[in-house]
Structures are given as C-alpha cells and as structure tokens.
Motif scaffolding. Structure first.
Motif, mmCIF file in Angstrom:
data_model
loop_
_atom_site.group_PDB
_atom_site.id
_atom_site.type_symbol
_atom_site.label_atom_id
_atom_site.label_comp_id
_atom_site.label_asym_id
_atom_site.label_seq_id
_atom_site.Cartn_x
_atom_site.Cartn_y
_atom_site.Cartn_z
ATOM 1 N N ASP A 1 0.848 -1.180 0.000
ATOM 2 C CA ASP A 1 0.000 0.000 0.000
ATOM 3 C C ASP A 1 0.888 1.237 0.000
ATOM 4 O OD1 ASP A 1 -2.233 -1.616 0.252
ATOM 5 O OD2 ASP A 1 -2.157 -1.570 2.440
ATOM 6 N N GLU A 2 0.398 2.339 -0.589
ATOM 7 C CA GLU A 2 1.135 3.593 -0.535
ATOM 8 C C GLU A 2 0.892 4.220 0.831
ATOM 9 O OE1 GLU A 2 0.359 2.485 -4.668
ATOM 10 O OE2 GLU A 2 -0.950 2.824 -2.984
ATOM 11 N N GLN A 3 1.497 3.650 1.869
ATOM 12 C CA GLN A 3 1.212 4.087 3.220
ATOM 13 C C GLN A 3 2.220 5.122 3.689
ATOM 14 O OE1 GLN A 3 0.625 0.909 5.979
ATOM 15 N NE2 GLN A 3 -0.980 -0.043 4.781
ATOM 16 N N ILE A 4 1.786 5.926 4.649
ATOM 17 C CA ILE A 4 2.675 6.904 5.258
ATOM 18 C C ILE A 4 2.892 6.518 6.716
ATOM 19 C CG2 ILE A 4 2.152 8.805 3.707
ATOM 20 C CD1 ILE A 4 0.080 9.793 5.678
ATOM 21 N N ASN A 5 4.078 6.773 7.204
ATOM 22 C CA ASN A 5 4.424 6.414 8.585
ATOM 23 C C ASN A 5 3.900 7.491 9.539
ATOM 24 O OD1 ASN A 5 5.795 4.001 7.941
ATOM 25 N ND2 ASN A 5 7.580 5.189 7.311
ATOM 26 N N LEU A 6 2.599 7.532 9.678
ATOM 27 C CA LEU A 6 1.936 8.605 10.406
ATOM 28 C C LEU A 6 2.199 8.557 11.909
ATOM 29 C CD1 LEU A 6 0.124 11.026 10.122
ATOM 30 C CD2 LEU A 6 -1.859 9.517 10.119
ATOM 31 N N LEU A 7 1.929 7.410 12.538
ATOM 32 C CA LEU A 7 2.098 7.330 13.986
ATOM 33 C C LEU A 7 3.559 7.479 14.415
ATOM 34 C CD1 LEU A 7 -0.522 4.654 15.075
ATOM 35 C CD2 LEU A 7 -0.472 7.075 15.669
ATOM 36 N N PRO A 8 4.533 6.848 13.720
ATOM 37 C CA PRO A 8 5.932 7.090 14.112
ATOM 38 C C PRO A 8 6.302 8.567 14.052
ATOM 39 C CG PRO A 8 5.796 5.159 12.708
ATOM 40 C CD PRO A 8 4.434 5.789 12.699
ATOM 41 N N ALA A 9 5.777 9.284 13.047
ATOM 42 C CA ALA A 9 6.075 10.717 12.936
ATOM 43 C C ALA A 9 5.451 11.491 14.091
ATOM 44 C CB ALA A 9 5.573 11.250 11.600
ATOM 45 N N ILE A 10 4.231 11.118 14.480
ATOM 46 C CA ILE A 10 3.564 11.801 15.592
ATOM 47 C C ILE A 10 4.284 11.508 16.904
ATOM 48 C CG2 ILE A 10 1.423 11.843 16.958
ATOM 49 C CD1 ILE A 10 -0.086 11.437 14.298
ATOM 50 N N LYS A 11 4.772 10.282 17.064
ATOM 51 C CA LYS A 11 5.486 9.924 18.292
ATOM 52 C C LYS A 11 6.748 10.750 18.499
ATOM 53 C CE LYS A 11 4.028 5.101 18.849
ATOM 54 N NZ LYS A 11 4.495 3.685 18.890
ATOM 55 N N THR A 12 7.383 11.158 17.405
ATOM 56 C CA THR A 12 8.592 11.987 17.543
ATOM 57 C C THR A 12 8.251 13.400 17.981
ATOM 58 O OG1 THR A 12 8.566 12.725 15.221
ATOM 59 C CG2 THR A 12 9.738 10.658 15.722
ATOM 60 N N ILE A 13 6.988 13.786 17.815
ATOM 61 C CA ILE A 13 6.555 15.141 18.163
ATOM 62 C C ILE A 13 5.932 15.181 19.547
ATOM 63 C CG2 ILE A 13 4.989 17.019 17.500
ATOM 64 C CD1 ILE A 13 5.244 16.004 14.601
ATOM 65 N N ARG A 14 5.199 14.112 19.894
ATOM 66 C CA ARG A 14 4.453 14.100 21.158
ATOM 67 C C ARG A 14 4.925 12.966 22.036
ATOM 68 N NH1 ARG A 14 -1.028 16.930 21.025
ATOM 69 N NH2 ARG A 14 -1.020 16.050 23.120
ATOM 70 N N SER A 15 5.374 13.307 23.222
ATOM 71 C CA SER A 15 5.858 12.294 24.171
ATOM 72 C C SER A 15 4.712 11.542 24.828
ATOM 73 C CB SER A 15 6.727 12.943 25.250
ATOM 74 O OG SER A 15 5.973 13.925 25.966
ATOM 75 N N ASP A 16 3.462 12.063 24.686
ATOM 76 C CA ASP A 16 2.317 11.394 25.317
ATOM 77 C C ASP A 16 1.632 10.417 24.376
ATOM 78 O OD1 ASP A 16 1.364 13.338 23.615
ATOM 79 O OD2 ASP A 16 -0.211 14.058 24.966
ATOM 80 N N VAL A 17 2.191 10.176 23.205
ATOM 81 C CA VAL A 17 1.673 9.158 22.301
ATOM 82 C C VAL A 17 2.663 8.005 22.277
ATOM 83 C CG1 VAL A 17 0.981 8.597 19.939
ATOM 84 C CG2 VAL A 17 0.424 10.845 20.896
ATOM 85 N N ASN A 18 2.360 6.992 23.071
ATOM 86 C CA ASN A 18 3.243 5.823 23.192
ATOM 87 C C ASN A 18 2.555 4.534 22.782
ATOM 88 O OD1 ASN A 18 5.621 7.144 24.462
ATOM 89 N ND2 ASN A 18 4.157 7.589 26.109
ATOM 90 N N ASN A 19 1.360 4.324 23.314
ATOM 91 C CA ASN A 19 0.630 3.088 23.036
ATOM 92 C C ASN A 19 -0.138 3.194 21.720
ATOM 93 O OD1 ASN A 19 1.248 1.762 25.583
ATOM 94 N ND2 ASN A 19 -0.084 3.295 26.520
ATOM 95 N N THR A 20 0.014 2.195 20.880
ATOM 96 C CA THR A 20 -0.760 2.090 19.649
ATOM 97 C C THR A 20 -1.262 0.658 19.526
ATOM 98 O OG1 THR A 20 1.255 1.642 18.386
ATOM 99 C CG2 THR A 20 0.499 3.927 18.457
ATOM 100 N N LEU A 21 -2.151 0.428 18.597
ATOM 101 C CA LEU A 21 -2.717 -0.906 18.418
ATOM 102 C C LEU A 21 -1.791 -1.748 17.550
ATOM 103 C CD1 LEU A 21 -6.464 -0.007 17.788
ATOM 104 C CD2 LEU A 21 -5.374 -0.667 19.943
ATOM 105 N N GLU A 22 -1.341 -2.841 18.082
ATOM 106 C CA GLU A 22 -0.456 -3.740 17.341
ATOM 107 C C GLU A 22 -1.251 -4.955 16.893
ATOM 108 O OE1 GLU A 22 2.552 -2.975 16.544
ATOM 109 O OE2 GLU A 22 2.652 -1.150 17.767
ATOM 110 N N LYS A 23 -1.299 -5.143 15.586
ATOM 111 C CA LYS A 23 -2.024 -6.289 15.047
ATOM 112 C C LYS A 23 -1.288 -7.573 15.395
ATOM 113 C CE LYS A 23 -3.765 -8.264 10.731
ATOM 114 N NZ LYS A 23 -3.730 -8.207 9.253
ATOM 115 N N THR A 24 -2.047 -8.564 15.859
ATOM 116 C CA THR A 24 -1.443 -9.849 16.182
ATOM 117 C C THR A 24 -1.013 -10.565 14.910
ATOM 118 O OG1 THR A 24 -3.632 -10.869 16.195
ATOM 119 C CG2 THR A 24 -2.761 -10.113 18.306
ATOM 120 N N ALA A 25 0.091 -11.281 14.991
ATOM 121 C CA ALA A 25 0.606 -12.009 13.832
ATOM 122 C C ALA A 25 -0.385 -13.099 13.428
ATOM 123 C CB ALA A 25 1.959 -12.624 14.153
#
Length: 391
Positions: A237-261
């Motif tokens: 998919d033509e995806q963008i690394n949105l959450l990693p970019a936000i995490k570098t800006i905001r220290s209060d964004v740590n937990n995200t949903l991890e899809k199970t293998a």
C-alpha cells in the motif's frame, strides 16, 4: 520528514475538543455494543443487518435521523463510519461460526490494548488506521477512487483546490456521491471538516475543512505523494508512517494498536464452487504456489490449463489484491512467486479464481479451516455436482 515545522507545532499543541471527545465516547459505545452483540453479517457486503444498527444508532451522541421507509445499514453514515474505523484499526474483525456464517465481533487482544490507551493515543491511532487502511471494501462498499481509500485514493486525486485552500468545496455533493457518506462522517466526527447532512444522509450543501483538518490532511496528502515518488511502499500500500512521525513530536503518544501475527496452518481445506451446484473440496499445503493451486482447480473441474487467469481477494483490511498468471501485467503479484500462506488465509476467507477472460469463469474459493497435518500434493477430498463444459 512527514510534517513541516508549522504542522509539527500544531500537532505538538493539539488538544481534543469537546466534539472530538464525544467522538471517542461514540467509538466506545460502538465497541461496547459489539462486545455484547456480535452479529452475523451479509455474505456479499459483510454488513450487519439494519435491525442491529437501529438500536446502536439510538445510543450514539448524535443519532442519524432517517425518514426512509426501508433504511439499510449503509444509510446510517455514523455507524458505517464507526464500522470502518473499527475494521481498519483491527478492533472489529470477522470470524466464521460453526454454521457457516461470518460474525462481526470485537477482536479481544486488540481491544485489550485499546483499553489502556489515553484519549489522545486513541484519536491519532484511529486517524492513522482510516487514512492508511480505510478501504471502503472492508465495509462492503466501493468509492470512486483508485483503491477505495478516501484520502489517498479519492481526495488526493480528485479533491478540488477550494477545499484544500480552506474554502468551501465548489461541489460538496461530489464528495458525497463519490466518496460516500461514511467517509464524510469520519471527517466530521474527528473534527477535520464541517458540514451538515440532509435528506437522510443523501444530500450535503456545504463542506469545508476545519483549520486543523486542512493542516493535518494536507501534510498526509503530501506524505502519500512523496511515497509514490520514492516508491517506498509498505505492505503493497502507498502508506505513510503517520504514527511514528507523531510519536517523535508528542511524548504522550506511546501506546498504539499492534495487530497480532496471523496464525498460519500447515495446510488448508478449500471449498471451490463453480456455480451453485458444482463444488470440489481440496486439501492444500500452505507452501503450495498459487500456480499449483490453479492447476489443481482446473484439473478437479476437468478444465484444460490453456488460458490466462488470476486470483482475486481482499486482505484483512479490505485492500483489493490480485495474483495472476506470469503474463498478466495488471496484478499485484505472480502465481509463480506467491504461495498460499502469503495470502494469510483464515477460516471464512473468500478468494475468486478467474479463468479464461473470453468466457470469464469464476471459481469461488472459501477457506474452510486450517490443519497442522501437512500434505505434499494437493488432494481433491470431495466432489459434488457435474462440472460444466468449458467450451
């Protein structure tokens, strides 16, 4: 870098408005309702019935008011928007039951992750899920876009300059007709746009991005453009690394949903139907090439392997994928290089095998279940009905 300085500053100082907090409460209402009321979905669209949607609609903060005599579930824009967010985030998923129905339910392990997240983490996680994986096909709909996603497939390519420049859309009805009401509902629920539906969600006379929506979506739009130029795709998919970019800006964004293998079995039982009265049941190793599966299907139905073909299926997030004969140039992959396990098969998964484009034979494949018992050869373990003459 995904976010320029102005956008990064806005993200760093962003706080949830009352409207956005109400949206997150509605997400929780939707998930709680689904926990208590898992529901069989329709075979063609994977949508819950309207009798399930109507009580849920009454529980939401701003219920849709419909004057239709016979509304469908798709008429409830807010519920369909919440459903798409649930499916694209992995919080809501499908599973087969013992009677052959497909059940919409809350994914337990992902829901547990959701419950320990803060509101700001939830907000950005849902935005990322919709922007990157919000395929309309995952809720049984199609939009007029290159890949059935709203931002990357529709708005980026077809959106008018007025909207992107902070002015009301020149033709707001265009977005409703081609982008669908549930995507517009997500824009509004998340505080990215302002508008009002009319005529049971079938009309819109005004549409404008909010200052936050204009800033944030413009940055995401540019991120998609950059990914296309660089050829830096993720999961095809033509995806963008949105959450990693936000995490570098905001220290209060740590937990995200991890899809199970995904759990991959050693082999799978596949039911293959040609029409309503002719089926063959095959046992196939997860390591078999799709080229070998194609040959086995054709042989099981007494067809000669003398025409082009491809396999068509939806990923777990609803992305349309095709794996074809090596001579096919429109497919996402080749049958000579793709093995069954790479499709990440799961019980109830549907795959269409299209053979001979002159006649367009469509073999409907359903993954029945997996087995830890391996097989070196593809076996036909059951035959029902007489196969039609191929020519």
């Amino acid at each position: 870098m995904l976010f320029e300085a102005k956008t990064a500053e806005a993200i760093a100082s962003f706080t949830l408005s009352d409207h956005q907090q109400v949206f997150l409460r509605d997400v929780d209402v939707f998930l709680d309702y689904l926990v208590k009321n898992p529901v069989p979905v329709s075979k063609n669209k994977n949508q819950p019935p309207v009798k399930w949607a109507e009580p849920l609609n009454r529980l939401l903060s701003s219920p849709d008011v419909l004057t239709l005599k016979r509304p469908l579930t798709a008429s409830y824009a807010r519920i369909m928007g919440l459903l798409l967010l649930g499916r694209s985030s992995g919080l809501a998923s499908l599973r087969p039951d013992s009677r052959g129905n497909t059940i919409l339910h809350v994914h337990d392990s992902i829901y547990q992750q959701w419950q320990v997240m803060t509101d700001i983490e939830r907000y950005f996680t849902l935005l990322e899920a919709w922007i990157n994986r919000g395929y309309a096909t995952n809720v049984g709909e199609r939009i007029s876009a290159i890949d059935n996603r709203f931002l990357s497939g529709f708005m980026m390519m077809l959106g008018d300059n007025d909207l992107w420049q902070g002015r009301p859309a020149h033709d707001p009805g265009f977005y409703l007709r081609r982008g669908k009401a549930f995507n517009l509902s997500i824009l509004k629920m998340t505080g990215l746009a302002d508008f009002q539906f009319e005529d049971s969600n079938r009309k819109i006379n005004y549409l404008k991005l909010t200052p936050w929506g204009q800033l944030f979506l413009t940055a995401c739009r540019q991120g998609f453009k950059d990914s296309l130029i660089c050829g830096n795709y993720e999961d095809d998919d033509e995806q963008i690394n949105l959450l990693p970019a936000i995490k570098t800006i905001r220290s209060d964004v740590n937990n995200t949903l991890e899809k199970t293998a995904p759990v991959i079995a050693a082999s799978y039982i596949l039911s293959v139907a040609l029409g309503s009265k002719c089926t063959r049941t095959l046992k196939v190793s997860a390591d078999h090439l799709l080229e070998e599966l194609a040959e086995a299907i054709l042989e099981a139905f007494d067809f000669d392997n003398d025409h082009l073909y491809h396999f068509q299926y939806l990923t777990s997030f609803g992305a349309d994928r095709s794996i074809g004969h090596p001579a096919m140039d429109f497919c996402d992959g080749s049958v000579t290089e793709t093995r069954l396990h790479q499709l990440q098969p799961f019980p109830g998964m549907k795959i269409t095998f299209v053979f001979d484009y002159g006649v367009n034979w469509e073999f409907e494949i359903v993954v029945m279940h997996g087995s830890e018992e391996s097989t070196s050869d593809i076996q036909v373990i059951e035959r029902k009905g007489k196969a039609p003459e191929p020519y």
